[in-house]
Design a protein around this motif. Structure first.
Motif, short mmCIF file in Angstrom:
data_model
loop_
_atom_site.label_atom_id
_atom_site.label_comp_id
_atom_site.label_asym_id
_atom_site.label_seq_id
_atom_site.Cartn_x
_atom_site.Cartn_y
_atom_site.Cartn_z
N GLU A 157 48.21 58.42 47.55
CA GLU A 157 49.62 57.51 47.64
C GLU A 157 49.53 56.16 47.39
OE1 GLU A 157 49.44 59.21 52.03
OE2 GLU A 157 48.37 59.47 50.37
N LEU A 158 48.42 55.63 48.06
CA LEU A 158 48.07 54.21 47.76
C LEU A 158 47.71 53.87 46.32
CD1 LEU A 158 46.69 53.10 51.12
CD2 LEU A 158 49.09 52.77 50.41
N THR A 159 46.78 54.64 45.93
CA THR A 159 46.16 54.51 44.79
C THR A 159 47.44 54.35 43.70
OG1 THR A 159 44.16 55.42 45.21
CG2 THR A 159 44.59 55.36 42.88
N GLU A 160 48.15 55.24 43.71
CA GLU A 160 49.42 55.35 42.85
C GLU A 160 50.21 54.21 42.70
OE1 GLU A 160 53.76 57.84 42.72
OE2 GLU A 160 51.83 58.92 43.65
N VAL A 161 50.61 53.69 43.89
CA VAL A 161 51.33 52.45 43.97
C VAL A 161 50.79 51.33 43.25
CG1 VAL A 161 52.10 50.69 45.60
CG2 VAL A 161 52.55 53.11 46.01
N ILE A 162 49.14 51.43 43.69
CA ILE A 162 48.39 50.31 43.09
C ILE A 162 48.34 50.19 41.50
CG2 ILE A 162 45.86 49.50 42.76
CD1 ILE A 162 45.82 50.37 45.97
N LEU A 163 48.03 51.53 41.09
CA LEU A 163 47.81 51.76 39.52
C LEU A 163 49.08 51.30 38.83
CD1 LEU A 163 45.18 54.71 39.36
CD2 LEU A 163 44.89 52.10 39.21
N ARG A 164 50.22 51.56 39.50
CA ARG A 164 51.58 51.60 38.98
C ARG A 164 51.78 50.07 38.77
NH1 ARG A 164 54.85 54.95 41.82
NH2 ARG A 164 55.28 53.43 43.49
N HIS A 165 51.51 49.31 39.87
CA HIS A 165 51.65 47.87 39.91
C HIS A 165 50.76 47.50 38.67
CE1 HIS A 165 51.44 43.88 41.26
NE2 HIS A 165 50.37 43.74 40.98
N LYS A 166 49.55 47.53 38.59
CA LYS A 166 48.64 47.00 37.46
C LYS A 166 49.23 47.43 36.33
CE LYS A 166 46.10 44.67 40.36
NZ LYS A 166 46.28 43.39 40.25
N SER A 167 49.55 48.76 36.05
CA SER A 167 50.13 48.89 34.89
C SER A 167 51.49 48.22 34.41
CB SER A 167 50.67 50.65 34.78
OG SER A 167 51.26 50.65 33.63
N ALA A 168 52.34 48.04 35.43
CA ALA A 168 53.56 47.25 34.85
C ALA A 168 53.10 45.71 34.87
CB ALA A 168 54.44 47.09 36.44
N PHE A 169 52.15 45.13 35.44
CA PHE A 169 51.58 43.87 35.22
C PHE A 169 51.24 43.63 33.91
CE2 PHE A 169 48.16 40.54 36.65
CZ PHE A 169 48.92 39.48 36.30
N GLN A 170 50.32 44.70 33.42
CA GLN A 170 49.64 44.57 32.13
C GLN A 170 50.99 44.81 31.08
OE1 GLN A 170 46.38 47.03 31.14
NE2 GLN A 170 46.08 45.99 29.36
N ALA A 171 51.83 45.50 31.31
CA ALA A 171 52.94 45.74 30.49
C ALA A 171 53.78 44.35 30.35
CB ALA A 171 53.84 46.72 30.62
N GLN A 172 53.97 43.68 31.66
CA GLN A 172 54.67 42.32 31.14
C GLN A 172 53.80 41.58 30.52
OE1 GLN A 172 57.40 41.51 31.87
NE2 GLN A 172 57.47 39.28 31.86
N ILE A 173 52.54 41.50 30.75
CA ILE A 173 51.68 40.38 30.07
C ILE A 173 51.64 40.95 28.32
CG2 ILE A 173 49.08 39.94 29.52
CD1 ILE A 173 48.70 40.29 32.51
N THR A 174 51.66 42.08 28.10
CA THR A 174 51.73 42.34 26.59
C THR A 174 53.05 42.16 26.19
OG1 THR A 174 50.44 44.50 26.92
CG2 THR A 174 51.94 44.67 25.39
#
Length: 177
Positions: free
Chosen positions: A104-121
């Motif tokens: 459940e923590l890994t899911e939150v962390i990876l979702r955050h990192k994915s959203a961060f990368q999407a914002q950078i893109t």
């Protein structure tokens, strides 16, 4: 201040200062000035509390980086560091402490990192255009610059973010050429 808000604020501060595993439930109840019964009523347990803290931090962070340019992004990162401190990325620290073994923590962390990368893109598309080759590679490079600067800011302070900003500007100029 509402009980849940007080709890989350206290928990985030302790997790950020001491780490997730090193912070005991007793320390959390003391910092939030509540009984363990009230703490468990509002969190269900430590893993759920960590998850809730990370989700709230994600919302704050994504809001501050909702910008249009690379310069604005790095300005936002400087502002974040001034208000939140320079102790490294709380998401990566959570991932490191749990070894990625708490789903459940890994899911939150990876979702955050994915959203961060999407914002950078998204920001990069505005800077160089969405039709440029190697757009995802450029986003990856800038993400790594930011993640590295966040870690280096622990001992270098804001200079690490400034250096990453300068490198990102050069990468974007190269992509435009």
């Amino acid at each position: 201040m509402k009980t849940k808000t007080k709890l989350l604020t206290s928990a985030e501060r302790l997790f950020d200062q001491q780490g997730f595993m090193a912070t005991s439930m007793d320390q959390l109840t003391e910092a939030a000035q509540m009984s363990s019964r009230t703490l468990y009523k509002h969190t269900g347990g430590k893993t759920e509390l960590v998850k809730t803290v990370l989700v709230a931090r994600d919302e704050r962070f994504m809001q501050i980086i909702d910008v249009q340019s690379i310069d604005d992004l790095f300005d936002a990162l400087h502002a974040w560091t001034r208000t939140e401190g320079a102790r490294g990325c709380l998401f990566l620290r959570a991932y490191g402490e749990t070894g990625g073994k708490t789903a459940e923590l890994t899911e939150v962390i990876l979702r955050h990192k994915s959203a961060f990368q999407a914002q950078i893109t998204k920001i990069i598309c505005g800077e160089v255009g969405s039709d440029r080759p190697n757009l995802s590679l450029l986003a990856d490079q800038i993400l790594v610059l930011i993640e590295g600067a966040t870690a280096a800011a622990i001992y270098r302070g804001a200079d690490a973010i400034t250096a990453a900003h300068q490198a990102a500007v050069m990468l974007i100029a190269q992509a435009k050429a």
